[in-house]
Design a protein around this motif. Structure first.
Motif, PDB file in Angstrom:
ATOM      1  N   PRO A 116       8.480   6.603  -1.738  1.00 35.99           N
ATOM      2  CA  PRO A 116       7.885   4.812  -0.985  1.00 35.99           C
ATOM      3  C   PRO A 116       8.565   5.137   0.002  1.00 35.99           C
ATOM      4  O   PRO A 116       9.861   5.176  -0.072  1.00 35.99           O
ATOM      5  N   SER A 158      -0.130  -3.844   3.620  1.00 35.67           N
ATOM      6  CA  SER A 158       0.073  -3.471   3.633  1.00 35.67           C
ATOM      7  C   SER A 158       1.746  -3.341   5.058  1.00 35.67           C
ATOM      8  O   SER A 158       2.177  -4.905   4.713  1.00 35.67           O
ATOM      9  N   CYS A 182      -0.988  -4.884  -1.541  1.00 40.91           N
ATOM     10  CA  CYS A 182       0.548  -3.685  -0.716  1.00 40.91           C
ATOM     11  C   CYS A 182       1.012  -4.163   0.113  1.00 40.91           C
ATOM     12  O   CYS A 182       1.672  -3.383   0.629  1.00 40.91           O
ATOM     13  N   HIS A 203      -1.686  -4.645  -5.539  1.00 37.53           N
ATOM     14  CA  HIS A 203      -0.919  -3.678  -6.156  1.00 37.53           C
ATOM     15  C   HIS A 203      -1.279  -2.688  -6.414  1.00 37.53           C
ATOM     16  O   HIS A 203      -1.899  -2.635  -7.277  1.00 37.53           O
ATOM     17  N   ASP A 207       0.492   3.451  -5.426  1.00 37.74           N
ATOM     18  CA  ASP A 207       1.153   3.454  -4.071  1.00 37.74           C
ATOM     19  C   ASP A 207       2.417   4.351  -3.466  1.00 37.74           C
ATOM     20  O   ASP A 207       3.431   4.182  -4.826  1.00 37.74           O
ATOM     21  N   VAL A 209       3.648   4.931  -0.722  1.00 34.72           N
ATOM     22  CA  VAL A 209       3.812   3.986   0.755  1.00 34.72           C
ATOM     23  C   VAL A 209       4.445   2.518   0.654  1.00 34.72           C
ATOM     24  O   VAL A 209       5.981   2.958   0.790  1.00 34.72           O
ATOM     25  N   HIS A 239      -1.955   3.600  -1.944  1.00 34.98           N
ATOM     26  CA  HIS A 239      -1.661   2.470  -1.406  1.00 34.98           C
ATOM     27  C   HIS A 239      -2.829   1.902  -0.793  1.00 34.98           C
ATOM     28  O   HIS A 239      -2.830   0.918  -0.753  1.00 34.98           O
TER      29      HIS A 239
END
Length: 262
Positions: A116, A158, A182, A203, A207, A209, A239
């Motif tokens: 990540p 994000s 996320c 989340h 994930d 990323v 993600h």
């Protein structure tokens, strides 16, 4: 039997038409402040009238939707507010600003040499130019007679989830509730708003990323500050945890049930 290329072309055409319809519903706008311009889209309720008050939802998009076309920011999340059932049950003003390609919502140093991503949040500095413009836009928006002051909300995914956390830090008295997806932020900053407003944090456990621990640390600090956040960690989501989040039947009922504490 149709050729695979024909099927693919039909799928692309269908998606393009659906996205075009979404774009038509969201009016294209620009907000100018001190010589800077923020492009954004705005959705008004059906039968909107300026003499009635409505809740406001601010939605911050992810890094992949940055640009200058005032359109890409509608890729994720905009269709959620176009559902007939949602528009009927929760008439609201919905705002999708767009961050320029080379910029960022949150003031963060991002190292992209590994996944990540390694992210260091720098809330001690001024907000980024796009976030500063969003703050100015919202300051202007909440002063209009058609905005229900006690029902102003923020969501983001994000990069937009990170922007959501920073916006809460910088505007702790503006919002009634928030949904960061996320994302992540500077954990110590939550004391500015921990007991003031409810959060539902999402989340994906897989994930690769944005490290899910970024959301975990925010939840941990919120708990220490006396807050009671909702936290959903999808065991099999990567993600794009926004997909299962948007499918949550209680997502918008939960959001619109919250009113700002005086």
């Amino acid at each position: 039997m149709r050729h695979p290329r024909i099927i693919l072309a039909l799928l692309v055409f269908t998606c393009t038409m659906a996205f075009a319809q979404t774009g038509e519903e969201y009016l294209e706008k620009e907000f100018v402040s001190q010589g800077d311009t923020l492009k954004y889209r705005i959705l008004y309720p059906d039968d909107y009238t300026s003499d009635r008050e409505y809740p406001v939802v601010l939605f911050l998009h992810g890094a992949g939707e940055r640009g200058h076309d005032n359109r890409s920011q509608l890729t994720h999340g905009s269709a959620l507010f176009l559902k007939d059932s949602i528009r009927a049950q929760f008439p609201a003003i919905v705002i999708f600003p767009q961050c320029p390609k080379a910029d960022y919502w949150a003031n963060a140093k991002v190292k992209r040499g590994r996944t990540p991503l390694k992210i260091k949040f720098r809330y001690g500095r001024k907000p980024t130019r796009p976030l500063g413009l969003v703050m100015a836009l919202m300051d202007s928006m909440v002063q209009t007679p058609s905005v229900k002051q006690e029902q102003v909300y923020v969501m983001g995914l994000s990069m937009g989830g990170m922007g959501t956390f920073e916006l809460l830090y910088r505007k702790p008295d503006m919002f009634a509730a928030a949904i960061p997806i996320c994302g992540g932020g500077k954990a110590a900053s939550v004391k500015n708003y921990a007991v003031k407003l409810p959060l539902w944090i999402f989340h994906g456990a897989k994930d690769n990323v944005v490290d899910p621990l970024l959301s975990v640390h925010m939840v941990e600090r919120l708990l220490k500050e006396g807050a009671n956040p909702k936290f959903t960690l999808y065991e099999n989501a990567n993600h794009n945890s926004w997909d299962p989040a948007f499918a949550e039947p209680d997502l918008l009922p939960w959001l619109f049930s919250k009113t700002k504490k005086n």
